[in-house]
Design a protein around this motif. Structure first.
Motif, mmCIF file in Angstrom:
data_model
loop_
_atom_site.group_PDB
_atom_site.id
_atom_site.type_symbol
_atom_site.label_atom_id
_atom_site.label_comp_id
_atom_site.label_asym_id
_atom_site.label_seq_id
_atom_site.Cartn_x
_atom_site.Cartn_y
_atom_site.Cartn_z
ATOM 1 N N UNK A 130 0.834 -1.205 0.000
ATOM 2 C CA UNK A 130 0.000 0.000 0.000
ATOM 3 C C UNK A 130 0.867 1.252 0.000
ATOM 4 N N UNK A 131 1.908 1.247 0.815
ATOM 5 C CA UNK A 131 2.806 2.409 0.885
ATOM 6 C C UNK A 131 3.520 2.629 -0.439
ATOM 7 N N UNK B 111 7.646 11.589 -6.826
ATOM 8 C CA UNK B 111 7.733 11.714 -5.371
ATOM 9 C C UNK B 111 8.841 12.683 -4.966
ATOM 10 N N UNK B 112 8.597 13.437 -3.896
ATOM 11 C CA UNK B 112 9.616 14.316 -3.349
ATOM 12 C C UNK B 112 10.486 13.570 -2.354
ATOM 13 N N UNK B 113 11.509 14.250 -1.832
ATOM 14 C CA UNK B 113 12.431 13.603 -0.887
ATOM 15 C C UNK B 113 11.742 13.054 0.354
ATOM 16 N N UNK C 122 9.899 9.848 -0.614
ATOM 17 C CA UNK C 122 10.854 8.739 -0.782
ATOM 18 C C UNK C 122 11.339 8.243 0.575
ATOM 19 N N UNK C 123 11.639 9.160 1.466
ATOM 20 C CA UNK C 123 12.163 8.772 2.785
ATOM 21 C C UNK C 123 11.121 7.971 3.565
ATOM 22 N N UNK C 124 9.871 8.445 3.553
ATOM 23 C CA UNK C 124 8.820 7.719 4.267
ATOM 24 C C UNK C 124 8.561 6.356 3.634
ATOM 25 N N UNK C 125 8.635 6.286 2.320
ATOM 26 C CA UNK C 125 8.482 5.002 1.651
ATOM 27 C C UNK C 125 9.571 4.020 2.059
ATOM 28 N N UNK D 254 0.184 8.548 6.611
ATOM 29 C CA UNK D 254 0.859 9.838 6.411
ATOM 30 C C UNK D 254 1.136 10.061 4.926
ATOM 31 N N UNK D 255 1.585 9.016 4.230
ATOM 32 C CA UNK D 255 1.863 9.129 2.798
ATOM 33 C C UNK D 255 0.593 9.491 2.018
ATOM 34 N N UNK D 256 -0.518 8.870 2.372
ATOM 35 C CA UNK D 256 -1.780 9.177 1.683
ATOM 36 C C UNK D 256 -2.196 10.626 1.913
#
Length: 284
Positions: A215-216, A227-229, A232-235, A271-273
């Motif tokens: 999902x992430x 995607x921004x930095x 990408x970091x959260x992913x 958070x990503x969503x």
């Protein structure tokens, strides 16, 4: 005057509401609605509709499970400890459901119907499907429809991006599998054999983080804008947490770590969503 009995009743209702997931789902809907620019009135209605819907689901769960919980002596359940009765939970669930219907329809007929169906599907898990192979289906449908509801409730002619609905559905199924891990044995002892119970602890400890990581990854990679930095970091954090959960699930399946790590992945996915909120809406 507030008595000890009244405080106990309030505490029982809070615990029986499944407070952490209720707050998490409500906060997600509120943040997503605000993120897509729905406006203060709509966002407030969305949050209240989701809150009352989640309360009805949580209370109905403990009401319908009361006999099973008493049978296995679930000390974490307020019905078992005597803080609240099953009859009180039934009444609270029905009142919350009625409020949810009114608040949902206040956002508009179409989004309101979508959210009422969303909550109805969640109730179907409590009443019928939790002990079957199909225990995952209400989570997939209700989480996917929650994203649809939030977008349709917003002013304008926008519709939800398919990737966002798919990611929310994966999030729901992953959260379902993870959430059963602490109670697998107690559930099985009372005849509850949903998908995670049939797969077993080790397989479920692996499946939950895999679904949540998927999902992430979908939220990171599917939107049309790169995607921004931070994304990408959260992913990367989500993948690392999922790998850790899977490894611990293989080596120490009875540890609480797979559950805790999987729920952390779910939190990152939420958070990503929210960060991708503007891409969640496709112009009509």
């Amino acid at each position: 005057m507030v008595t000890g009995r009244s405080r106990g009743l309030v505490r029982g209702l809070v615990v029986a509401s499944h407070f952490p997931p209720t707050v998490m789902v409500t906060a997600f809907a509120l943040a997503l609605s605000a993120g897509i620019g729905a406006g203060a009135r709509t966002t407030t209605l969305v949050a209240l509709a989701v809150l009352t819907g989640q309360l009805s689901v949580g209370w109905s769960n403990d009401w319908l499970d009361a006999r099973r919980d008493v049978a296995v002596g679930r000390a974490d359940k307020p019905v078992v400890t005597g803080l609240v009765t099953a009859a009180t939970l039934r009444a609270a669930a029905l009142v919350a459901l009625g409020a949810c219907v009114v608040l949902s329809l206040a956002t508009g007929l179409l989004p309101g119907v979508v959210h009422v169906v969303t909550v109805g599907v969640a109730w179907s898990y409590n009443a019928l499907l939790k002990a079957t192979w199909w225990s995952w289906a209400p989570y997939a449908v209700s989480f996917g429809l929650l994203a649809v509801f939030v977008v349709l409730a917003a002013p304008g002619e926008g519709r939800p991006a398919p990737w966002a609905v798919a990611a929310a559905a994966l999030l729901g199924v992953g959260a379902h599998v993870a959430n059963t891990l602490p109670d697998l044995e107690d559930d099985a002892a009372t005849g509850v054999r949903g998908l995670p119970h049939r797969l077993g602890r080790r397989a479920s400890s692996i499946l939950a983080p895999v679904l949540l990581a998927a999902a992430s990854a979908l939220v990171v990679l599917a939107p049309p804008t790169p995607p921004g930095p931070v994304t990408w970091a959260l992913g990367a954090v989500a993948v690392a947490l999922a790998l850790a959960a899977g490894v611990v699930g293989v080596v120490r399946p009875r540890s609480r770590a797979p559950f805790a790590l999987s729920m952390a992945v779910a939190g990152v996915c939420v958070v990503l969503l929210v960060l991708a909120a503007l891409a969640v809406v496709v112009p009509g």
